[in-house]
Design a protein around this motif. Sequence first.
Motif, PDB file in Angstrom:
ATOM      1  N   CYS A  57       0.338   8.346  -6.574  1.00  0.00           N
ATOM      2  CA  CYS A  57       0.597   9.297  -5.496  1.00  0.00           C
ATOM      3  C   CYS A  57       1.656  10.307  -5.931  1.00  0.00           C
ATOM      4  O   CYS A  57       2.762   9.927  -6.336  1.00  0.00           O
ATOM      5  CB  CYS A  57       1.073   8.559  -4.238  1.00  0.00           C
ATOM      6  N   ALA A  87       2.099   6.577  -1.252  1.00  0.00           N
ATOM      7  CA  ALA A  87       1.229   5.421  -1.476  1.00  0.00           C
ATOM      8  C   ALA A  87       1.312   4.983  -2.934  1.00  0.00           C
ATOM      9  O   ALA A  87       0.375   5.165  -3.714  1.00  0.00           O
ATOM     10  CB  ALA A  87      -0.206   5.764  -1.098  1.00  0.00           C
ATOM     11  N   CYS A 135       2.806  13.283   2.613  1.00  0.00           N
ATOM     12  CA  CYS A 135       1.469  13.170   2.025  1.00  0.00           C
ATOM     13  C   CYS A 135       0.789  14.536   1.979  1.00  0.00           C
ATOM     14  O   CYS A 135       0.851  15.304   2.941  1.00  0.00           O
ATOM     15  CB  CYS A 135       0.622  12.192   2.845  1.00  0.00           C
ATOM     16  N   CYS A 164      -4.558   7.427  -3.318  1.00  0.00           N
ATOM     17  CA  CYS A 164      -3.817   6.293  -2.766  1.00  0.00           C
ATOM     18  C   CYS A 164      -4.074   4.993  -3.527  1.00  0.00           C
ATOM     19  O   CYS A 164      -3.197   4.130  -3.601  1.00  0.00           O
ATOM     20  CB  CYS A 164      -4.190   6.092  -1.297  1.00  0.00           C
ATOM     21  N   THR A 178      -6.479   4.287   5.823  1.00  0.00           N
ATOM     22  CA  THR A 178      -5.577   4.761   4.777  1.00  0.00           C
ATOM     23  C   THR A 178      -5.920   4.007   3.499  1.00  0.00           C
ATOM     24  O   THR A 178      -6.774   3.135   3.507  1.00  0.00           O
ATOM     25  CB  THR A 178      -4.113   4.498   5.168  1.00  0.00           C
ATOM     26  N   GLY A 179      -5.229   4.316   2.426  1.00  0.00           N
ATOM     27  CA  GLY A 179      -5.519   3.620   1.178  1.00  0.00           C
ATOM     28  C   GLY A 179      -6.914   3.949   0.699  1.00  0.00           C
ATOM     29  O   GLY A 179      -7.295   5.103   0.574  1.00  0.00           O
ATOM     30  N   ARG A 226      -2.612   8.203   9.071  1.00  0.00           N
ATOM     31  CA  ARG A 226      -2.608   9.280   8.074  1.00  0.00           C
ATOM     32  C   ARG A 226      -1.746  10.465   8.505  1.00  0.00           C
ATOM     33  O   ARG A 226      -1.080  11.093   7.669  1.00  0.00           O
ATOM     34  CB  ARG A 226      -4.041   9.706   7.768  1.00  0.00           C
ATOM     35  N   SER A 269       0.849  -1.196   0.000  1.00  0.00           N
ATOM     36  CA  SER A 269       0.000   0.000   0.000  1.00  0.00           C
ATOM     37  C   SER A 269       0.881   1.241   0.000  1.00  0.00           C
ATOM     38  O   SER A 269       0.643   2.188  -0.737  1.00  0.00           O
ATOM     39  CB  SER A 269      -0.918   0.005   1.215  1.00  0.00           C
TER      40      SER A 269
END
Length: 544
Positions: free
Chosen positions: A428, A433, A417, A423, A345-346, A409, A166
């Motif tokens: 990204c 990601a 990020c 993601c 996340t993701g 995150r 990921s």
Amino acid sequence: MTRALVVLAVLVIGGATTAVGVVSGWWWLAVVGVAGVVASLVGFHDLVQTHHSITRNYPIIGHARFLLEHIRPEIRQYFVESNTEGMPFDRETRDLVYDRAKGNHGEEPFGTQRDVTAVGYEFVAHSLRAKPKPDTPQPRVRLGGPKCTQPYDIALMNVSAMSFGSLSGNAIEALNAGAAMGGFAHDTGEGSISRYHLKHGGDLIMEIASAYFGCRTPDGQFDPDKFAERARIEQVKAINIKVSQGAKPGLGGLLPGSKVTAEVAEARGVEIGTTVASPPVHTAFTTPLELIDFIDQLRDLSGGKPVGFKICIGSRREFLAICKAMLERGSAPDFIIVDGSEGGTGAGPVEFEDHLGMPLTEALMFVHNALVGVGLRHQVKIGASGKVATGIDIVKRICQGADFTLSARAMMFAVGCIQAQTCHTNTCPVGVATQDPARARALVVEDKKHRVFQYQEKTVNSARQIVASMGLDDFGQLNPRKLFRRVDPQVTRTYHDLYEWLANGELLEQPRETWARDWKEAAADTFDPDSRRHDSRARMGREA
């Protein structure tokens, strides 16, 4: 494809026009001719294609909508939204993380931008006997119950579960190197331990999920020998069973074979290029009693390290069934990580992200109360995971029942990020990601590891300063009476007054009405008490 052609045509025409203006006016005729041909082709394609209604009715100019739609998130984030209204994380929170990651203190001029009269606003009360922030090392929380022979002292804020696959290898390296510098833990995520987790020596929480990556047989079952081999690595300090997660509770996953590179296959223990499914539930256990037995098995296989599980609360009865299993077996996990439904996340399905699972505040208080109610709270430490990003977040979660926190995150923000929310696309823009080497190179480990370290250190120090300003000596003195919430524009109440709090062992004696039914129906030998009730009704019908 059509949009790409339009953009290309605009660039070609624009470049040619510039060149023409410099070289010779005669070229204008050629440029106009080429532009006309391109526009005609695009327009013809728009009229005959069957996928987009708007370009069938408005050829060529209809593409402006797609362009505006494409850049809308960036326009909104950078020019439209205020500092306090962005989601999932507002600009003020993101800027605070960036600031602390760069080694600054996170200060803001001219007072708060929050509406302190809004319903839902929360605050803690300072004291006239405030104390200076301690100069001692960061406080720790001991993970390890009666059956644990290798307890681990975990930090108040740690890196939450994010898998290699990921995240890029560079992102994993930076997170782990920062954890090594600061002495906090790094959860591997269900993708297991990769070479990037091991490179810098940071403490690891080894996570295993329903696909048993890193400790699986060829057909996807749990392999005790492979687990023991990885769990006994010195760098691994604890084991975390992912029962469910906030981003997509009750849902498995599918790792396409195209993403199973040699490095991903090495970490997860699968064949290169093979599509691998993660079932929605575990096969190593199917009942609460079997879950407790599995925890004991993993603790033995790991050499006595702390073992716990991560859960996003859905049914209260299911968790109470686990509590009953703890009592029946005379054994308990060393820790439980409560994952709020707002975490993640993701990427996950929108409906699952928006409408499934219990938010962290309610889930955290429920788990705390349940363990208190069965008299096991002193044995089981609780971690809170879900939008933990600032010092006040740590303080609030401990007031609500947690012992320590984990952040995903916000740690991604620390390594660069920008909340582009791409993601799941492997594109990204900052190399966090993605598995695209060309994009991942943007993330420089030697720089970002210091940012991870500085962010965690300054955030925990902020939490310590808040506790000192409340007139308290340590985090153990935080409780629901210390946290206030505005319930209407004129009234604020403490969490102690807003919510119910069980007494030690209360569920074992006389459960209060709001708990009695769930407690009665929960059963240690099943996650589905309804099936037992239906079976009982069916038997009664046959007997009649």
